[in-house]
Design an enzyme around this catalytic site. Structure first.
Site, mmCIF file in Angstrom:
data_model
loop_
_atom_site.group_PDB
_atom_site.id
_atom_site.type_symbol
_atom_site.label_atom_id
_atom_site.label_comp_id
_atom_site.label_asym_id
_atom_site.label_seq_id
_atom_site.Cartn_x
_atom_site.Cartn_y
_atom_site.Cartn_z
ATOM 1 N N SER A 189 -13.164 49.234 -30.896
ATOM 2 C CA SER A 189 -13.086 47.699 -31.147
ATOM 3 C C SER A 189 -14.531 47.367 -31.508
ATOM 4 O O SER A 189 -14.867 48.052 -32.842
ATOM 5 C CB SER A 189 -12.899 47.036 -29.888
ATOM 6 N N ASP A 191 -2.068 46.644 -33.824
ATOM 7 C CA ASP A 191 -3.336 46.467 -33.105
ATOM 8 C C ASP A 191 -3.500 44.712 -33.060
ATOM 9 O O ASP A 191 -3.568 44.254 -34.126
ATOM 10 C CB ASP A 191 -4.318 47.054 -33.305
ATOM 11 N N HIS A 236 -4.276 47.931 -28.207
ATOM 12 C CA HIS A 236 -5.576 47.689 -28.929
ATOM 13 C C HIS A 236 -6.135 49.288 -28.761
ATOM 14 O O HIS A 236 -6.339 49.545 -27.679
ATOM 15 C CB HIS A 236 -6.334 46.822 -28.106
#
Length: 544
Positions: free
Chosen positions: A257, A485, A513
């Site tokens: 991320s 996602d 995610h």
């Protein structure tokens, strides 16, 4: 994102790293990586509390001067930092060691003082030839990398990886154990998270603006010394100090991320020191805050529709069993009702629209949390009891049972607001953008748009700008994207892989995610092969 993935969220807890959120802002800048068992891995960029990063224009901008390749020779003024000897001691569970590393508070003026950074490692467990150190970061910004290492990566990363690498993590400056940014007391943060982020009249707009100003003033008052020096560029430079202190010629790294933005920034600054970089759940550094927030809004809509498609097939879906559109309309109506009539909870606190929205968003990161969301919505919509949904929101914000909050939301805002100029200059610009955001997500759009206003009142001017990340001259860099996602939309991974001179894209066709350790043997095998042998998958390889 963990391999074992918590298939369940704990009621309220602190731990892990999420991005700062605040009353309704939802964070904005990438989410995070795998989460410790029993917790939901929330990575939202903006989507969680404070929300979206900043910025006004949507297109790419020229590479910022701060991202030009740094000189190869170590500057004399930094030699003391590069030459430091880390003093390790036992800590955490069995096999982990901890140390403190110093870095200059201001790289432009090293003599102005230091910051102390928390570092942890677990030595390679195998007898075969070691491959050096593997640095991990779970995202946020604001997630504790040390906490992630000790609760997940150092214990549950693939055995063959842990056998060959010393597993290492450092909390970025301003986060957890590294001179954490602090902003509000627990009671103040409760009020902040309860603030109405879908204002319907000038008085409610004023209340939201006032909440953002109180938050910003609190950060300045409690953390003014470090507030202007927690940018991603500075944290990337700190990683190079750590690389040197560990005795590694090149940096090997897995970032999830927001951790992908941190890793790409390192590659831009030090392309010749890049080893094997995995950027999972990638961000697109060329986007301005407004575009980023809008993309993320659409990403959460996609994730919610995936949940709704699953839910309406069930006989007891709390949002009905007719269609995805009906489920969306019912959830939107439920939020609107809570805006006027909050529900009671067993904690004595009330569940209003903002907290309920955060609770729903928290479960969008991992489809394993969908059963919990169904139970929470059923209790709230059919029984008028909001405790389960409030517990999901508390987990999202990392609120402890004692009413205290982890530093995640504070650090998230501090980093986001320093990395990019604000998404909007004033409430009038938000109002003008509402149709675009609500088109992207009828359920979440309005709240995400208003949450994008948080950096407008930040006390420190942004030092970063949107830029293309090229890392020219670096060896192959593996970029991983998941097609549905919510926090880091798949298009971002495609964009980053195309920008990087040596980028290779690995696609995971699925929900949730990030991809590594989420159950795809195909994804895990490709990443493990790259980490262990240096062989990236063929470009555009797809895994289901």
């Amino acid at each position: 994102m963990d391999t074992r993935h918590p298939r369940q969220l704990e009621g309220s807890g602190t731990d892990g790293g999420r991005e700062p959120g605040g009353n309704g802002g939802r964070r904005t800048r990438g989410g995070r990586g795998p989460r410790p068992a029993g917790r939901l891995l929330v990575s939202l960029l903006a989507a969680a509390g404070l929300l979206l990063v900043p910025a006004c224009s949507a297109g790419p901008a020229p590479t910022a001067a701060s991202l030009r390749v740094l000189p190869e020779p170590t500057p004399r003024t930094l030699s003391g930092y590069y030459g430091q000897d880390l003093r390790w001691h036992k800590c955490g569970s069995s096999g982990f060691q901890c140390a403190t590393m110093k870095a200059p508070l201001d790289y432009a003026h090293p003599a102005s003082g230091d910051v102390k950074l928390a570092v942890s490692r677990k030595k390679a467990t195998g007898s075969a030839k070691k491959l050096g150190s593997l640095l991990v970061n779970p995202g946020g910004p604001g997630g504790s990398a040390v906490g992630y290492l000790q609760s997940y990566a150092g214990l549950a990363y693939p055995k063959q990886v842990r056998e060959r690498y010393d597993m290492v993590a450092a909390d970025p400056r301003g986060v957890a154990g590294s001179e954490p940014v602090e902003c509000l007391s627990g009671k103040q943060m409760d009020r902040f998270t309860e603030t109405d982020t879908t204002p319907d009249d000038p008085a409610e707009v004023g209340g939201l603006v006032g909440a953002y100003k109180v938050f910003a003033k609190g950060c300045q008052g409690r953390s003014g010394r470090v507030l202007g020096h927690v940018s991603t560029v500075e944290s990337a430079r700190d990683m190079d100090l750590l690389r040197s202190a560990l005795g590694d010629r090149r940096l090997t790294y897995v970032g999830a991320s927001y951790g992908t933005f941190l890793g790409a920034t390192y590659a831009d600054l030090f392309p010749k020191r890049v080893g094997r970089l995995v950027l999972d759940g990638a961000m697109d550094p060329s986007l301005a805050a407004r575009r980023m927030n809008l993309d993320q809004t659409a990403g959460f809509e996609t994730a919610f529709r995936a949940f709704a498609r699953d839910c309406v097939k069930r006989s007891h879906c709390p949002l009905g069993t007719e269609s995805v559109s009906d489920a969306s309309s019912r959830l939107k109506a439920f939020f609107a009702k809570l805006d006027k009539e909050p529900l009671p909870t067993s904690t004595g606190r009330q569940l209003g629209e903002s907290l309920a929205t955060s609770g729903v968003i928290a479960t969008m990161y991992d489809q394993g949390a969908w059963p919990q969301l169904r139970r929470a919505l059923d209790a709230a919509r059919t029984k008028g009891e909001g405790s389960k949904l409030l517990a999901l929101s508390d987990t999202y914000y990392e609120r402890g049972r004692d009413g205290s909050y982890a530093n995640l939301m504070f650090a998230n805002a501090a980093v986001n607001c320093l990395d990019l100029p604000p998404a909007f200059k004033n409430p009038a610009e938000v109002k003008a953008a509402l149709p675009e955001f609500e088109k992207a997500s009828p359920v979440f759009g309005k709240g995400f748009a208003w949450a994008s206003l948080n950096c407008t009142y930040w006390p420190v001017r942004a030092t970063g700008e949107p830029h293309r990340s090229t890392a020219k001259g670096a060896p192959p860099i593996l970029v991983v994207g998941t097609t549905r996602d919510p926090a880091t939309p798949y298009r971002w991974a495609k964009a980053l892989a195309s920008q990087l001179d040596s980028g290779t894209l690995l696609t995971h066709e699925g929900d949730g995610h990030t991809a590594y350790g989420r159950g795809s043997a195909c994804v895990d095998a490709a990443i493990n092969r790259y980490l262990l042998r240096g062989t990236p998958p063929t470009h555009d390889k797809r895994c289901t």
